[in-house]
Design a protein around this motif. Structure first.
Motif, PDB file in Angstrom:
ATOM      1  N   HIS A  39       9.136  79.984  38.442  1.00  0.00           N
ATOM      2  CA  HIS A  39       7.988  79.172  38.064  1.00  0.00           C
ATOM      3  C   HIS A  39       8.368  77.761  37.626  1.00  0.00           C
ATOM      4  O   HIS A  39       7.625  77.088  36.920  1.00  0.00           O
ATOM      5  CB  HIS A  39       7.218  79.874  36.939  1.00  0.00           C
ATOM      6  CG  HIS A  39       6.927  81.302  37.264  1.00  0.00           C
ATOM      7  ND1 HIS A  39       6.030  81.685  38.241  1.00  0.00           N
ATOM      8  CD2 HIS A  39       7.462  82.447  36.779  1.00  0.00           C
ATOM      9  CE1 HIS A  39       6.012  82.999  38.333  1.00  0.00           C
ATOM     10  NE2 HIS A  39       6.872  83.492  37.467  1.00  0.00           N
ATOM     11  N   GLU A  40       9.547  77.299  38.070  1.00  0.00           N
ATOM     12  CA  GLU A  40      10.006  75.979  37.620  1.00  0.00           C
ATOM     13  C   GLU A  40       9.662  74.896  38.648  1.00  0.00           C
ATOM     14  O   GLU A  40       9.420  75.176  39.818  1.00  0.00           O
ATOM     15  CB  GLU A  40      11.525  75.998  37.400  1.00  0.00           C
ATOM     16  CG  GLU A  40      11.999  76.988  36.356  1.00  0.00           C
ATOM     17  CD  GLU A  40      11.746  76.507  34.934  1.00  0.00           C
ATOM     18  OE1 GLU A  40      11.317  75.343  34.772  1.00  0.00           O
ATOM     19  OE2 GLU A  40      11.970  77.284  33.985  1.00  0.00           O
ATOM     20  N   LYS A  41       9.718  73.637  38.171  1.00  0.00           N
ATOM     21  CA  LYS A  41       9.529  72.500  39.072  1.00  0.00           C
ATOM     22  C   LYS A  41      10.803  72.267  39.878  1.00  0.00           C
ATOM     23  O   LYS A  41      11.898  72.623  39.425  1.00  0.00           O
ATOM     24  CB  LYS A  41       9.245  71.236  38.241  1.00  0.00           C
ATOM     25  CG  LYS A  41       7.824  71.164  37.729  1.00  0.00           C
ATOM     26  CD  LYS A  41       7.672  69.900  36.895  1.00  0.00           C
ATOM     27  CE  LYS A  41       6.755  70.138  35.712  1.00  0.00           C
ATOM     28  NZ  LYS A  41       7.066  69.296  34.562  1.00  0.00           N
ATOM     29  N   PRO A  42      10.685  71.602  41.057  1.00  0.00           N
ATOM     30  CA  PRO A  42      11.880  71.411  41.897  1.00  0.00           C
ATOM     31  C   PRO A  42      13.035  70.747  41.167  1.00  0.00           C
ATOM     32  O   PRO A  42      14.173  71.170  41.294  1.00  0.00           O
ATOM     33  CB  PRO A  42      11.372  70.539  43.045  1.00  0.00           C
ATOM     34  CG  PRO A  42       9.918  70.822  43.106  1.00  0.00           C
ATOM     35  CD  PRO A  42       9.478  71.114  41.711  1.00  0.00           C
ATOM     36  N   SER A  43      12.755  69.691  40.380  1.00  0.00           N
ATOM     37  CA  SER A  43      13.846  68.966  39.725  1.00  0.00           C
ATOM     38  C   SER A  43      14.578  69.884  38.744  1.00  0.00           C
ATOM     39  O   SER A  43      15.802  69.951  38.703  1.00  0.00           O
ATOM     40  CB  SER A  43      13.304  67.737  38.996  1.00  0.00           C
ATOM     41  OG  SER A  43      12.439  68.150  37.954  1.00  0.00           O
ATOM     42  N   ARG A  44      13.795  70.622  37.960  1.00  0.00           N
ATOM     43  CA  ARG A  44      14.405  71.558  37.017  1.00  0.00           C
ATOM     44  C   ARG A  44      15.100  72.690  37.759  1.00  0.00           C
ATOM     45  O   ARG A  44      16.088  73.235  37.281  1.00  0.00           O
ATOM     46  CB  ARG A  44      13.343  72.140  36.079  1.00  0.00           C
ATOM     47  CG  ARG A  44      13.040  71.203  34.894  1.00  0.00           C
ATOM     48  CD  ARG A  44      12.105  71.874  33.913  1.00  0.00           C
ATOM     49  NE  ARG A  44      12.697  73.049  33.304  1.00  0.00           N
ATOM     50  CZ  ARG A  44      13.547  72.999  32.268  1.00  0.00           C
ATOM     51  NH1 ARG A  44      13.922  71.838  31.779  1.00  0.00           N
ATOM     52  NH2 ARG A  44      14.022  74.115  31.754  1.00  0.00           N
ATOM     53  N   LYS A  45      14.537  73.033  38.934  1.00  0.00           N
ATOM     54  CA  LYS A  45      15.134  74.114  39.728  1.00  0.00           C
ATOM     55  C   LYS A  45      16.567  73.744  40.113  1.00  0.00           C
ATOM     56  O   LYS A  45      17.477  74.549  40.002  1.00  0.00           O
ATOM     57  CB  LYS A  45      14.310  74.328  40.999  1.00  0.00           C
ATOM     58  CG  LYS A  45      13.932  75.780  41.230  1.00  0.00           C
ATOM     59  CD  LYS A  45      13.042  75.918  42.455  1.00  0.00           C
ATOM     60  CE  LYS A  45      12.275  77.212  42.393  1.00  0.00           C
ATOM     61  NZ  LYS A  45      11.206  77.292  43.344  1.00  0.00           N
ATOM     62  N   LEU A  46      16.731  72.493  40.571  1.00  0.00           N
ATOM     63  CA  LEU A  46      18.055  72.033  40.980  1.00  0.00           C
ATOM     64  C   LEU A  46      19.022  72.114  39.801  1.00  0.00           C
ATOM     65  O   LEU A  46      20.132  72.633  39.901  1.00  0.00           O
ATOM     66  CB  LEU A  46      17.971  70.591  41.510  1.00  0.00           C
ATOM     67  CG  LEU A  46      19.317  69.998  41.926  1.00  0.00           C
ATOM     68  CD1 LEU A  46      19.824  70.666  43.204  1.00  0.00           C
ATOM     69  CD2 LEU A  46      19.221  68.493  42.110  1.00  0.00           C
TER      70      LEU A  46
END
Lengths: 644, 644
Positions: A39-46
């Protein structure tokens, strides 16, 4: 006929892709590592992904001085253990002592970057050192050709690293699962015995020794060379050993004084060095380590030897020691994580170990992992993060740069005492007795490793034990437990009649059998025979013709999967039952079993009306089809007599 | 707190002896062979025991003329198949044709005495003949040293016999269970392909051929020697093959005309002989069998060769062919017994096969078993007892004494046509498609055998497939299915929430997990991780702080056994749960699991009050300890708001 409240769910089987994906996920990603990313945003995912692969980025940003104080203390404590252990185990591996010190310098830094455990302390281990020397020693003699021998040790460390990294990336942590608790207990015990006996060489100062590791050869070698025994050496050895054992005793009695036993080996080394320096012990037959050069690890990448002649032995040594080292490192990391209520990721640990050994093999280090003793000391010294390994690495660097020559006076007998003392703690005879009491087969598996290692050789013992454990696994699978269920009075519970003798056949003519474990080729003949025998027993129990079985209820709640041969068995079983006039009823098949039954048309063959969701539903339905309206045979006979 | 109606039975664990005896019985005597003897008198017991070991005494006393008429017809029919098959398969094994006839004379008598199947017809088999020649051929060339080669074949048959007898007496029929349906389908298909291709040698009359059996080598050999091709041979071969295939087609369309296909091979041989005799076919490049001596089997016991140089290859050939022959013989015997609603005893069959091969190896016979084709013909011809084998033996005796030389004119091309036609029926592509549809992994196992046999070699293919099947068994064991249970509305049933999405968590704060299959070293890490993941998922699903799990219910109904590592896992799991503030509750442990939990003090550690017999009982109990008197969280909150 009573309609059951809930019917079996005959939804269309999942597609192959969906089922395959689910199976793969359960097999290789049981811990669902990316669960938190969903459930994370792409930037945080990276960011999270990088943090996942390189745990350093996870703890370093939040690192502070308070944590550092703890780690500094722990790091210095484990250094004091790393120096004597490094020298001792290098001797055990038959390589110059300096390589033991090298091996505690580079690998800790690598682990600090990639390792996920907070308490693991990196270092060499006794069992693998001996295993390496035993295996490589068959192809190259450490005495006659020390350079070749050393290069083969590096090469085998390189293969260990490749193997561990590959297993980690392939998510094959599952392999380590096949080293059972019993195998490890026995292996450790056996290894401890033979390592202890090997130390008799050092204690008695014997110069000619055997390359075999088994108890008989070692004892023979020690007693054949009685003329080489030196009483001076033995006296010093016994004093050191007594001191070390005393500090272990202190730790056991007063856990807070753990540091006494942690620095004891260092004390032994320092005292030994001073004693050797001032007493000129060499003249009295006490050998010293001798010749430790100043300076950091020289590169060794150019020494990796891929000569086809030696490849089989280096690869084999790499695989076996890699597996054993991994098992030790993962088990200890996991144990301490559990104590602190944290989780370690086995596959990530393997990758970290792998990198550690690959880079190690390029920089004159040999096999390293997370040893039991060092990690325990690290934990007790209050380490908070992998920074303690960095501290240890830095301390080792200073030692190598400035202090190494001082340790050249270390008497070999002091090292023998250190190793012996460490090994005596690994013979877990209490656990063996416990195994004997609780599970005889586990005891046999443990003894196979213990005796195999002691009397044959380390890898034979290990393989024997793992083989027995696998055999047992297959036997489990080939002879799944089946039981006859009876209805407990005043309830709708059906339980094993052997376990709950109060349970009884609900209605004459209905037999309820529960099958457990997966059904497939290895056990389906057995299952068929067993079910037929239950019918035979049931019908043979009473001689009355009225006790004929009309319905066989198979409770499949415990059957987690089935294969083609299993399905064929059901088809066959049904054919036999039909010829005997018995109706087959399936109760509560699990999703995977039902899918296959549907795909293979078995469901259609016996009819969806023969599937029930609970035993009670099935019994209630069957009872109506037995004989019209009867509940028990007596009632029915009564009815007949009274002419209803 | 509601008292459950029934509590878990904590009776004292069975003693080791009792448990061990029960386990051994289930492992080695699953069919309980002496079951019927229990209530008999001693004199009858002895008689029944003799009858049990020598089935001849069971059926012979009741034998009568009516049965004999059936058996006579069946016996003559299978003789007409035995002669051409005997000659053909002996050629396949690279030994003189006469040994194929010998092998159909003595073994049938032995089987009639010891065999328990009524329909099995004894004879040589194509797959094992080729396997023998392939394995023995690596050590002794049938061309350069035919005598040594023949003696090694006898020796390997002797080992097969010893192996089969030993397995039978040790009740290790369990070994055959490890040859799965998929493996056999693939192995048979692959073997059929390579045997068919080998026949191209006979069909084209090629003289130079390869000793390899794989598809590539065989095709290369056929096409490299195009100069040796004889069109006359090919024409005759195609005509014979067309005739044989036509009779098979007839049998498929009109099952009653099965005898047409049964005697067809004999017709081919007789026609071939006449044609060869009158047309002097040798001059046209069609080879004949040549040189068949009159007379019965000479003794061969003196030829058994135990030279250590050849021992590894003969023992290996003996074991592998023994296993394959046994699998074929037992499978076919079992199939026909099931059709007639009788049971065969696998272990007794093995002993019978073993005696057959031991005595056979003393009397110039090579490996025999119960071939598919012959047994099917025997069954269709209406055999009633093993007497049909005796008839076949007698017919063979007459043949050997008087008619053998006549068959020396049999053209090799006729034999090739017979083998090819028999093999074409063994490629069960429909079954392979079926496997692909129902179970992909089974299909892979089948293909491993099929492609392995076709392109590498027969034993490699077989081992590859068995290895894959074992790997799968271990994977089953290493990744047991676990699922989250939900309560179905309006019932007390708890079912997999994935399978029955209607199921829901009974009460917030209670999580119910069902574990399946045995729990032990290979899967306990997985089980622990999986359970912890369920907790994580459950707590992560809703963000509210109120959704904290307070009780974890583990339903162990499906767990049939556990080992020491498994128990340790439960201890560890409990420690983790305690640190998370979750209470562990065990539901319905089976007898063996409960015994070990009690012995290892786990039961005392978590308290007997944490064990329940049903999920419903456990849920009801837990709900009272959750928060006083609340049934759902809302109710509780309402209560709080309204100030109750």
């Amino acid at each position: 006929m009573r309609n059951p409240t809930h019917a079996v769910n005959f939804a269309a089987p999942r597609g192959f892709a969906a089922a395959f994906k689910a199976d793969c996920k359960e097999t290789f990603f049981p811990d669902d590592p990316f669960h938190k990313l969903k459930h994370e945003k792409p930037s945080r995912k990276l960011k999270k992904t990088i943090q996942y692969f390189i745990p350093l980025f996870e703890w370093l940003p939040n690192y502070n001085l308070r944590l550092f104080r703890y780690d500094l203390l722990a790091g210095i404590t484990i250094t004091s253990l790393a120096i004597p252990q490094g020298i001792s185990y290098a001797k055990l591996a038959n390589i110059p002592a300096i390589y033991g010190l090298y091996s505690s310098f580079i690998p800790p830094f690598v682990y600090a970057i990639f390792g996920s455990s907070k308490h693991l302390a990196v270092g060499t281990v006794a069992a693998c050192s001996l295993l390496l020397s035993e295996t490589i020693g068959t192809k190259a003699s450490p005495k006659d050709n020390p350079t070749l021998y050393l290069h083969l040790i590096f090469t085998s460390t390189f293969f260990t690293g490749i193997f561990q990294t590959a297993l980690g990336f392939l998510r094959l942590g599952i392999l380590v699962d096949f080293l059972s608790h019993s195998t490890i207990t026995g292996f450790m015990g056996g290894t401890a015995i033979i390592i202890c006996l090997q130390q008799l060489k050092g204690i008695f100062g014997v110069k000619h020794f055997t390359t075999h590791t088994d108890v008989v050869s070692v004892l023979q070698a020690v007693f054949r060379h009685r003329d080489e025994w030196r009483w001076q050496s033995a006296v010093v050895g016994v004093i050191f050993l007594a001191f070390l054992q005393f500090t272990r005793y202190v730790r056991q009695k007063r856990p807070k004084l753990f540091w006494v036993s942690a620095i004891a080996p260092m004390v032994v080394v320092v005292v030994g060095c001073l004693f050797a320096y001032f007493a000129h012990v060499e003249k009295h037959g006490i050998n010293i380590v001798g010749d430790l050069k100043k300076g950091l690890n020289p590169p060794s990448i150019q020494y990796l030897n891929f000569d086809p002649q030696y490849l089989p032995v280096t690869v084999r040594a790499g695989l076996v020691t890699g597996l054993v080292a991994m098992a030790e490192g993962m088990a200890i990391g996991r144990s301490f994580a559990i104590m602190k209520n944290e989780q370690t990721d086995g596959n990530k640990e393997m990758v970290a170990f792998g990198f550690m050994n690959i880079i190690g093999s390029f920089t004159s280090c040999y096999l390293t992992t997370g040893p039991f003793s060092k990690t325990a000391v690290n934990f007790n010294a209050g380490c908070k993060t992998a920074m303690s390994n960095v501290i240890m690495g830095l301390c080792m660097m200073l030692t190598l740069l400035f202090l190494a020559p001082l340790f050249s006076y270390t008497p070999l007998v002091a090292l023998s005492a250190i190793i012996m003392s460490a090994m005596l703690g690994l013979i877990n005879y209490e656990e063996m007795i416990h195994l004997f009491k609780v599970d005889k087969f586990d005891f046999v598996i443990c003894m196979a490793a213990f005796l195999g290692v002691s009397f044959i050789s380390m890898d034979v013992g290990l393989m024997l034990s793992v083989g027995l454990a696998l055999l047992r696994a297959l036997l489990y699978v080939a002879r799944p437990a089946a039981c006859k269920l009876g209805k407990l009075p005043n309830s709708s519970l059906y339980r094993d009649t052997e376990q709950y003798p109060a349970g009884s056949t609900p209605i004459p003519g209905i037999l309820v059998i529960q099958l457990g474990s997966p059904i497939y080729f290895a056990n389906c003949t057995y299952i068929r025979e067993r079910v037929l025998r239950y019918i035979q027993e049931e019908q043979g129990a009473s001689d009355s013709k009225t006790d004929v079985i009309e319905h066989l209820l198979l409770d499949l709640s415990g059957v987690s999967s089935i294969d083609m041969t299993g399905i064929e068995t059901f088809v066959e079983l049904r054919r036999i039952l039909v010829s005997k006039g018995i109706k087959l009823v399936i109760v509560n098949p699990r999703i995977e079993v039902l899918e296959k039954m549907t795909l293979s048309k078995f469901t259609d063959a016996i009819g969806k009306e023969s599937f029930y969701l609970s035993i009670e539903d099935a019994v209630q339905s069957c009872r109506f089809s037995l004989l019209p309206n009867k509940t028990t045979l007596e009632e029915f006979l009564n009815d007949v007599q009274t002419g209803v």
